[in-house]
Design a protein around this motif. Sequence first.
Motif, PDB file in Angstrom:
ATOM      1  N   LYS A  89       0.821  -1.201   0.000  1.00  0.00           N
ATOM      2  CA  LYS A  89       0.000   0.000   0.000  1.00  0.00           C
ATOM      3  C   LYS A  89       0.857   1.255   0.000  1.00  0.00           C
ATOM      4  O   LYS A  89       0.592   2.226  -0.718  1.00  0.00           O
ATOM      5  CB  LYS A  89      -0.936  -0.021   1.212  1.00  0.00           C
ATOM      6  CG  LYS A  89      -1.883   1.164   1.280  1.00  0.00           C
ATOM      7  CD  LYS A  89      -2.792   1.046   2.493  1.00  0.00           C
ATOM      8  CE  LYS A  89      -3.733   2.235   2.584  1.00  0.00           C
ATOM      9  NZ  LYS A  89      -4.626   2.137   3.785  1.00  0.00           N
ATOM     10  N   ALA A  90       1.923   1.231   0.814  1.00  0.00           N
ATOM     11  CA  ALA A  90       2.817   2.390   0.905  1.00  0.00           C
ATOM     12  C   ALA A  90       3.569   2.616  -0.397  1.00  0.00           C
ATOM     13  O   ALA A  90       3.767   3.754  -0.832  1.00  0.00           O
ATOM     14  CB  ALA A  90       3.803   2.192   2.054  1.00  0.00           C
ATOM     15  N   ALA A  91       4.002   1.525  -1.031  1.00  0.00           N
ATOM     16  CA  ALA A  91       4.754   1.652  -2.281  1.00  0.00           C
ATOM     17  C   ALA A  91       3.902   2.285  -3.370  1.00  0.00           C
ATOM     18  O   ALA A  91       4.338   3.192  -4.078  1.00  0.00           O
ATOM     19  CB  ALA A  91       5.254   0.285  -2.728  1.00  0.00           C
ATOM     20  N   TYR A  92       2.672   1.818  -3.509  1.00  0.00           N
ATOM     21  CA  TYR A  92       1.787   2.387  -4.515  1.00  0.00           C
ATOM     22  C   TYR A  92       1.434   3.830  -4.191  1.00  0.00           C
ATOM     23  O   TYR A  92       1.260   4.656  -5.088  1.00  0.00           O
ATOM     24  CB  TYR A  92       0.519   1.549  -4.641  1.00  0.00           C
ATOM     25  CG  TYR A  92       0.724   0.267  -5.408  1.00  0.00           C
ATOM     26  CD1 TYR A  92       1.288   0.280  -6.686  1.00  0.00           C
ATOM     27  CD2 TYR A  92       0.359  -0.958  -4.872  1.00  0.00           C
ATOM     28  CE1 TYR A  92       1.487  -0.886  -7.395  1.00  0.00           C
ATOM     29  CE2 TYR A  92       0.544  -2.135  -5.577  1.00  0.00           C
ATOM     30  CZ  TYR A  92       1.106  -2.092  -6.835  1.00  0.00           C
ATOM     31  OH  TYR A  92       1.298  -3.250  -7.535  1.00  0.00           O
ATOM     32  N   SER A  93       1.334   4.143  -2.896  1.00  0.00           N
ATOM     33  CA  SER A  93       1.059   5.517  -2.488  1.00  0.00           C
ATOM     34  C   SER A  93       2.187   6.446  -2.907  1.00  0.00           C
ATOM     35  O   SER A  93       1.953   7.574  -3.353  1.00  0.00           O
ATOM     36  CB  SER A  93       0.855   5.570  -0.971  1.00  0.00           C
ATOM     37  OG  SER A  93       0.683   6.903  -0.533  1.00  0.00           O
TER      38      SER A  93
END
Length: 240
Positions: A89-93
Amino acid sequence: MAKDPKPGDADKMSRRAQFVETYRMAKRSDPRLGLWILGSFVLGAAVGFAIFWLLLPTSGVLGIIITVVGAVLLGALLAMIIFGRRAQKAAYSQMEGQPGAAAAALRMLRGRSWKTEPVIGFTKQQDVVHRVVGPPGIVLVGEGNASRLRQLMLSERRKHERVAADVPIHEVICGNGEGEVPLPKLTRHVQKLGRQVKPAEMTDVLYRLKALDANRSNIPLPKGPVPTNMKGMRSQMRGR
């Protein structure tokens, strides 16, 4: 202060170094990541301890040792699953809205059956088309303004049809508009396009595409704060 590793250094990093770098990258947009990991470990360990303590027929010191080890392993497994999902989730954010984000996401396609070629076509406004060759055939992935991409992707489709007319060609636009595929769902969408090209045929397809790519000039990937340590991120983003 430690410097961020260069893209070329990812392959030389140990698994521990990859894990640490992935954690640092994820924590930038998810400050509570450490609490999530700790909480999931404690929960998993508590559940594991209860299960082993109630179901394990062995008692005494051996039973306690097995119960504790089992609890720790279950807690670590749950912590890794939560870490993988939060890191994803953090990477895509971090990638969302940045030039080259779709190319970075496509690199997460696993296995030798996938070949990703970033930025095979572009406009002056930095609308780009990436190419993936895999079981579905040829997948052209557009990134940028949808109206400008239509003509660019049509041009690329015609070029590919001239050298690989018998290979299925799919068109995908990465974005949040109508008919577009959001970045977090891009790789899964590509994987679900079907299996129309056998592994033995991949070599022939790639060989024919070499002739097409030989006529292209070298196109640099648009610059932007896109995560570069994708080797370490890929394993964590799968939740393993």
